[in-house]
Motif scaffolding. Sequence first.
Motif, PDB file in Angstrom:
ATOM      1  N   LEU A   1       0.837  -1.195   0.000  1.00 26.97           N
ATOM      2  CA  LEU A   1       0.000   0.000   0.000  1.00 26.97           C
ATOM      3  C   LEU A   1       0.870   1.242   0.000  1.00 26.97           C
ATOM      4  N   LYS A   2       0.440   2.241  -0.754  1.00 27.01           N
ATOM      5  CA  LYS A   2       1.171   3.509  -0.795  1.00 27.01           C
ATOM      6  C   LYS A   2       0.174   4.654  -0.956  1.00 27.01           C
ATOM      7  N   MET A   3       0.564   5.813  -0.440  1.00 29.64           N
ATOM      8  CA  MET A   3      -0.253   7.002  -0.603  1.00 29.64           C
ATOM      9  C   MET A   3       0.172   7.744  -1.866  1.00 29.64           C
ATOM     10  N   ASN A   4      -0.790   8.346  -2.540  1.00 33.02           N
ATOM     11  CA  ASN A   4      -0.476   9.142  -3.712  1.00 33.02           C
ATOM     12  C   ASN A   4       0.342  10.370  -3.312  1.00 33.02           C
ATOM     13  N   ARG A   5       1.195  10.788  -4.213  1.00 34.28           N
ATOM     14  CA  ARG A   5       2.065  11.930  -3.917  1.00 34.28           C
ATOM     15  C   ARG A   5       1.304  13.252  -3.985  1.00 34.28           C
ATOM     16  N   ILE A   6       1.497  14.079  -2.961  1.00 30.84           N
ATOM     17  CA  ILE A   6       0.945  15.431  -2.948  1.00 30.84           C
ATOM     18  C   ILE A   6       2.051  16.369  -2.505  1.00 30.84           C
ATOM     19  N   ILE A   7       2.365  17.347  -3.332  1.00 29.57           N
ATOM     20  CA  ILE A   7       3.457  18.265  -3.039  1.00 29.57           C
ATOM     21  C   ILE A   7       3.172  19.046  -1.764  1.00 29.57           C
ATOM     22  N   GLY A   8       4.165  19.062  -0.877  1.00 29.35           N
ATOM     23  CA  GLY A   8       4.064  19.844   0.356  1.00 29.35           C
ATOM     24  C   GLY A   8       3.287  19.185   1.472  1.00 29.35           C
ATOM     25  N   LEU A   9       2.772  17.978   1.261  1.00 22.44           N
ATOM     26  CA  LEU A   9       1.968  17.319   2.293  1.00 22.44           C
ATOM     27  C   LEU A   9       2.826  16.967   3.506  1.00 22.44           C
ATOM     28  N   LYS A  10       2.344  17.368   4.688  1.00 21.78           N
ATOM     29  CA  LYS A  10       2.983  17.034   5.960  1.00 21.78           C
ATOM     30  C   LYS A  10       1.883  16.552   6.907  1.00 21.78           C
ATOM     31  N   PRO A  11       1.571  15.264   6.872  1.00 22.78           N
ATOM     32  CA  PRO A  11       0.463  14.752   7.694  1.00 22.78           C
ATOM     33  C   PRO A  11       0.716  14.931   9.175  1.00 22.78           C
ATOM     34  N   LEU A  12      -0.288  15.432   9.854  1.00 23.81           N
ATOM     35  CA  LEU A  12      -0.197  15.584  11.301  1.00 23.81           C
ATOM     36  C   LEU A  12      -0.454  14.238  11.962  1.00 23.81           C
ATOM     37  N   GLY A  13       0.162  14.043  13.115  1.00 27.19           N
ATOM     38  CA  GLY A  13      -0.012  12.772  13.810  1.00 27.19           C
ATOM     39  C   GLY A  13       0.988  11.734  13.320  1.00 27.19           C
ATOM     40  N   ASP A  14       0.595  10.482  13.418  1.00 28.08           N
ATOM     41  CA  ASP A  14       1.477   9.373  13.057  1.00 28.08           C
ATOM     42  C   ASP A  14       0.697   8.397  12.183  1.00 28.08           C
ATOM     43  N   PRO A  15       0.620   8.657  10.872  1.00 31.26           N
ATOM     44  CA  PRO A  15      -0.236   7.842  10.004  1.00 31.26           C
ATOM     45  C   PRO A  15       0.215   6.388   9.919  1.00 31.26           C
ATOM     46  N   TYR A  16      -0.761   5.502   9.943  1.00 36.06           N
ATOM     47  CA  TYR A  16      -0.474   4.076   9.801  1.00 36.06           C
ATOM     48  C   TYR A  16      -1.629   3.416   9.061  1.00 36.06           C
TER      49      TYR A  16
ATOM     50  N   GLY B   1       2.857  -0.928  10.533  1.00 34.21           N
ATOM     51  CA  GLY B   1       2.329  -0.375   9.286  1.00 34.21           C
ATOM     52  C   GLY B   1       2.362   1.135   9.211  1.00 34.21           C
ATOM     53  N   ARG B   2       3.414   1.747   9.711  1.00 33.42           N
ATOM     54  CA  ARG B   2       3.468   3.208   9.790  1.00 33.42           C
ATOM     55  C   ARG B   2       4.196   3.837   8.599  1.00 33.42           C
ATOM     56  N   PHE B   3       3.716   5.020   8.217  1.00 30.96           N
ATOM     57  CA  PHE B   3       4.399   5.865   7.233  1.00 30.96           C
ATOM     58  C   PHE B   3       5.230   6.878   8.017  1.00 30.96           C
ATOM     59  N   ASP B   4       6.539   6.733   7.984  1.00 29.86           N
ATOM     60  CA  ASP B   4       7.391   7.613   8.781  1.00 29.86           C
ATOM     61  C   ASP B   4       7.369   9.042   8.243  1.00 29.86           C
ATOM     62  N   LYS B   5       7.460  10.008   9.156  1.00 27.82           N
ATOM     63  CA  LYS B   5       7.402  11.416   8.780  1.00 27.82           C
ATOM     64  C   LYS B   5       8.592  11.858   7.938  1.00 27.82           C
ATOM     65  N   MET B   6       9.690  11.099   7.989  1.00 28.37           N
ATOM     66  CA  MET B   6      10.889  11.549   7.274  1.00 28.37           C
ATOM     67  C   MET B   6      10.696  11.518   5.750  1.00 28.37           C
ATOM     68  N   TYR B   7       9.637  10.865   5.266  1.00 28.94           N
ATOM     69  CA  TYR B   7       9.380  10.830   3.829  1.00 28.94           C
ATOM     70  C   TYR B   7       8.485  11.981   3.367  1.00 28.94           C
ATOM     71  N   PHE B   8       8.227  12.909   4.261  1.00 29.46           N
ATOM     72  CA  PHE B   8       7.420  14.089   3.948  1.00 29.46           C
ATOM     73  C   PHE B   8       8.221  15.340   4.307  1.00 29.46           C
ATOM     74  N   PRO B   9       8.011  16.463   3.604  1.00 27.12           N
ATOM     75  CA  PRO B   9       7.116  16.638   2.456  1.00 27.12           C
ATOM     76  C   PRO B   9       7.768  16.201   1.139  1.00 27.12           C
ATOM     77  N   TYR B  10       6.919  16.093   0.141  1.00 26.19           N
ATOM     78  CA  TYR B  10       7.341  15.774  -1.226  1.00 26.19           C
ATOM     79  C   TYR B  10       7.404  17.075  -2.014  1.00 26.19           C
ATOM     80  N   TYR B  11       8.444  17.236  -2.850  1.00 31.53           N
ATOM     81  CA  TYR B  11       8.673  18.514  -3.528  1.00 31.53           C
ATOM     82  C   TYR B  11       8.395  18.494  -5.031  1.00 31.53           C
TER      83      TYR B  11
END
Length: 279
Positions: A174-189, A209-219
Motif C-alpha cells: 500500500l502507498k499514498m499518492n504523492r501530494i506536493i508539500g503534504l505534511k500529515p499531522l499525527g502518526d499515520p499508519y 504499518g506506519r508511514f514515517d514522517k521523514m518521507y514528507f514533504p514531497y517537492y
Amino acid sequence: MASTEDKAASKENTSSWKDSFYNPRTGEVLGRTASSWALILLFYLVFYCFLAGMFALTMWVLLLTLDDYVPRYRDRVPFPGLAIRPNSLDIMFNKSDPLKYAPYVQHLESFLQRYNDTEQEKNEACIPGQYYDQDDDSEMSKKACRFKRGSLSLCSGLSDTNFGYHDGKPCVLLKMNRIIGLKPLGDPYINCTVKKDNPVQMHYFPSEGRFDKMYFPYYGKKAHENYVQPLVAVKLLLTKEDYNKELSVECRVEGSNLRNDDERDKFLGRVTFRIKVVE
C-alpha cells in the motif's frame, strides 16, 4: 435526326459548363481572375498568421506564470488517495498453480526494483520521526530519504520470492499518492479489516504499518527526482477456512489528519479490494 438548333444548344451548354472552371474569354478560374485569387489567398495567409501569432503569444504568457518545479494551484487535492500493488482490486488465484499467481508476483517484483539497496544507497539516511524539510535549500534539486525493500521483511520478495502467494498467505503493498508539500499531522499508519464473521490475522511491515514522517514533504517530480513513496506491506495470514471464499478487505490510513471517510471518493485515504485463494 438532331436539328441544327439542338446541336447549337448542346454546344452552348457544354461551353457554359466548361466556362465555370475556366473562361478563356475573361481568364477567370472558378469565377475569379488571377489577381482576385492572389488577393484572397493573401488575406487568408495574413489572417491565419495573425491567429497563430495570437495563440503563440497567449501560450508564452501562460508559460511565464508557471513554475517548472511547483504547480501554481495545489488546493484541489488536499489529501492523498491510497493505492494497492499488485495493481488489481480483484486478486484471485490458485495457490497450487504457479501460473495463476505469477502475474501478481512479477508485478510486485517489478514495482520494488526502485527500492533495491543499490538504488536506495544513493539517497539520504534520514532521521526517523522528523519531517525532512528542505525549503531553505538554494538548490532546486531535493534529496530523498532511503526506503529499502528489506524493511518490508517477509513481503520484500527477498527471503520469499513468491511474496507468500505459493502458500496462500499473500502480500499486498500500500502507498499514498504523492501530494506536493503534504505534511500529515499525527502518526499515520495502515489498518486493514476483512468483512467476515471471523477476523483474519495480518502482519504489517514496517512495524505497525506506519508511514514515517521523514518521507514528507514531497517537492515534486522534477525537484524530487529520486523520491520513492514509503510503503506498507500487509501479509494476509489466511487459513483453510478462508480458502475458496471471496473476502472483501478494506485498508485505511489512520492516526493522522488525512481523510478516509469521504463517500464521494472511495480511494481517498482508503482502498477496498477483494481476494480469493483457491486451494
